[in-house]
Design a protein around this motif. Structure first.
Motif, short mmCIF file in Angstrom:
data_model
loop_
_atom_site.label_atom_id
_atom_site.label_comp_id
_atom_site.label_asym_id
_atom_site.label_seq_id
_atom_site.Cartn_x
_atom_site.Cartn_y
_atom_site.Cartn_z
N GLU A 179 -8.26 -12.47 0.77
CA GLU A 179 -7.95 -11.17 0.19
C GLU A 179 -6.64 -10.62 0.77
OE1 GLU A 179 -9.96 -6.75 -0.52
OE2 GLU A 179 -11.12 -8.34 0.49
N TYR A 180 -5.81 -10.07 -0.11
CA TYR A 180 -4.54 -9.49 0.34
C TYR A 180 -4.02 -8.55 -0.74
CZ TYR A 180 0.26 -9.31 2.27
OH TYR A 180 1.45 -8.91 2.81
N SER A 181 -3.67 -7.35 -0.33
CA SER A 181 -3.13 -6.36 -1.26
C SER A 181 -2.49 -5.24 -0.44
CB SER A 181 -4.24 -5.78 -2.14
OG SER A 181 -5.13 -4.99 -1.35
N LEU A 182 -1.97 -4.26 -1.13
CA LEU A 182 -1.42 -3.10 -0.44
C LEU A 182 -2.42 -2.47 0.52
CD1 LEU A 182 0.67 -1.04 -3.04
CD2 LEU A 182 1.42 -1.70 -0.74
N TRP A 183 -3.72 -2.55 0.18
CA TRP A 183 -4.70 -1.89 1.05
C TRP A 183 -5.57 -2.87 1.82
CZ3 TRP A 183 -9.10 1.22 -1.83
CH2 TRP A 183 -9.91 0.34 -2.55
N ARG A 250 -1.18 8.35 -4.80
CA ARG A 250 0.20 8.24 -4.30
C ARG A 250 0.91 7.05 -4.95
NH1 ARG A 250 -1.65 8.09 1.82
NH2 ARG A 250 -2.77 10.08 1.95
N VAL A 251 0.18 5.93 -5.06
CA VAL A 251 0.77 4.75 -5.69
C VAL A 251 1.08 5.04 -7.15
CG1 VAL A 251 0.38 2.34 -6.34
CG2 VAL A 251 -0.43 3.19 -4.12
N ARG A 252 0.16 5.74 -7.82
CA ARG A 252 0.38 6.07 -9.23
C ARG A 252 1.61 6.97 -9.40
NH1 ARG A 252 -3.93 8.78 -10.30
NH2 ARG A 252 -5.30 7.18 -11.15
N ALA A 253 1.80 7.89 -8.47
CA ALA A 253 2.96 8.79 -8.57
C ALA A 253 4.27 8.01 -8.46
CB ALA A 253 2.88 9.85 -7.48
N ILE A 254 4.31 7.04 -7.56
CA ILE A 254 5.51 6.19 -7.43
C ILE A 254 5.70 5.36 -8.69
CG2 ILE A 254 6.58 4.33 -6.10
CD1 ILE A 254 4.92 5.32 -3.67
N TRP A 269 4.46 -5.65 -5.50
CA TRP A 269 4.55 -5.64 -4.04
C TRP A 269 4.06 -6.96 -3.46
CZ3 TRP A 269 0.95 -6.23 -0.17
CH2 TRP A 269 1.39 -5.94 1.14
N VAL A 270 2.93 -7.47 -3.96
CA VAL A 270 2.41 -8.75 -3.46
C VAL A 270 3.39 -9.88 -3.79
CG1 VAL A 270 0.54 -10.43 -3.61
CG2 VAL A 270 0.01 -7.99 -3.63
N LEU A 271 3.89 -9.91 -5.01
CA LEU A 271 4.83 -10.97 -5.41
C LEU A 271 6.09 -10.96 -4.55
CD1 LEU A 271 4.49 -10.61 -9.28
CD2 LEU A 271 3.77 -12.59 -7.93
N ALA A 272 6.46 -9.75 -4.09
CA ALA A 272 7.67 -9.63 -3.28
C ALA A 272 7.48 -10.15 -1.86
CB ALA A 272 8.11 -8.16 -3.22
N ALA A 306 9.22 -0.09 1.22
CA ALA A 306 8.90 0.77 2.36
C ALA A 306 8.15 2.02 1.90
CB ALA A 306 10.18 1.16 3.09
N GLU A 307 8.55 2.58 0.77
CA GLU A 307 7.87 3.77 0.25
C GLU A 307 6.42 3.47 -0.12
OE1 GLU A 307 8.50 7.30 -3.08
OE2 GLU A 307 9.46 5.35 -3.38
N LEU A 308 6.21 2.32 -0.74
CA LEU A 308 4.85 1.93 -1.12
C LEU A 308 3.97 1.73 0.11
CD1 LEU A 308 5.20 -0.62 -4.07
CD2 LEU A 308 3.78 1.43 -4.04
#
Length: 334
Positions: A179-183, A250-254, A269-272, A306-308
């Protein structure tokens, strides 16, 4: 949309930079619709997504049968991954046992080949590490499948850095799925550096936080009937849900500012994270598949990354990624 293909590991495997997780087509995430699921698989191939992920435990064999039947006319376009180790029973779906016994490895592979209706498996994972069987014995049996022509490449899932190193000495490991993601970024400390040191590819599963990071689940009642997420994953339950919803907002706002969907931004973000990894977001609908695939065209600047990451502080995420019983099956060997 152009789907890039990457080298997965250093053993010769080449896959689309994004794959398709097929688990939810047959179990866990609400009602099944095999016709739409099959159409989703075929649409993935049309979009250049050739990396399909299933397992013998998904639907207790049903998912392998669905995937196998669907891809049969287009087998040469597919890089197919499946897994063994989680033993379940049709007459008792709650039964669950982990086995890495060499004799079981071989019988499980033969059963998967039969359900899939194919001659070989491109990537064969041990789904969970069996703490009662030395990894050398399990991987040794998997290596024999390679020699027999039944499997092309070997993988592990949710294995620790120490286990990965031991396994890789027995036979080259092509990929680790975890498992891997922003969170959920636990792999960054030790596991991901180990993979890169050894030339092993990385396959992040649940890159959308099991759908939470899409922003489409705003309250528990948004989960369909028969969906197990609130029971199996503490981040979807009780107060944790509300706390995590604030993070997703917050993610949705970005994403809104960028003119894309929250899930697309999370996938971008993951692909990057590199060209040595291939996330496998799961879906059973063409609509969401196409949304996910479009994330491959989103290029993030260093400032956006960085913002994400600042929007999703790891210490603010509420709840463990699995319920206690499931966490016990995660390999923590040192």
């Amino acid at each position: 949309m152009s789907m890039q293909h990457i080298k997965l590991g250093s053993q010769g495997a080449v896959v689309s930079h994004m794959g398709l997780g097929c688990m939810g087509m047959s179990e866990f995430y609400g009602e099944r619709n095999d016709e739409e699921s099959a159409a989703t698989i075929l649409r993935a191939l049309d979009l250049g997504i050739n990396f399909l992920d299933t397992a013998d435990t998904y639907g207790i064999g049903d998912n392998e049968e669905l995937v196998g039947k669907t891809i049969r006319p287009r087998r040469d376009e597919v890089f197919l991954a499946t897994k063994f180790a989680n033993i379940r029973k049709k007459d008792d779906p709650s039964y669950w046992e982990i086995s890495g016994k060499p004799e079981y490895v071989k019988s499980a592979c033969d059963a998967s080949l039969k359900r899939l209706g194919i001659d070989y498996i491109d990537l064969y994972y041990q789904h969970r590490v069996d703490p009662n069987v030395p990894i050398e014995d399990t991987v040794g049996a998997m290596a024999e499948l390679v020699k027999a022509g039944k499997v092309k490449y070997l993988g592990l899932s949710e294995a620790s850095s120490a286990t990965i190193r031991r396994a890789h000495k027995v036979h080259p490991i092509t990929a680790l799925q975890t498992e891997y993601s922003l969170w959920e970024r636990h792999v960054e400390a030790e596991i991901l550096p180990t993979l890169r040191e050894l030339g092993i590819g990385f396959v992040p599963y649940s890159p959308l936080g099991r759908g939470f990071l899409t922003g489409s689940i705003t309250k528990p009642s948004d989960l369909p009937s028969g969906d197990v997420r609130a029971q199996r994953y503490p981040r979807f339950a009780g107060e944790n849900f509300d706390k995590n919803q604030m993070i997703v907002d917050r993610v949705r706002a970005i994403a809104d500012r960028r003119g894309v969907k929250a899930g697309q931004l999370a996938l971008a973000w993951v692909l990057a994270r590199g060209e040595d990894l291939a996330p496998i977001p799961g879906t059973k609908r063409r609509k969401y598949l196409e949304e996910n695939a479009a994330a491959a065209d989103i290029k993030l600047s260093d400032a956006e990354i960085a913002e994400l990451e600042a929007a999703v502080p790891q210490d603010e995420i509420a709840g463990e990624r699995y319920a206690a019983a499931n966490l016990k099956s995660i390999d923590k060997s040192e």
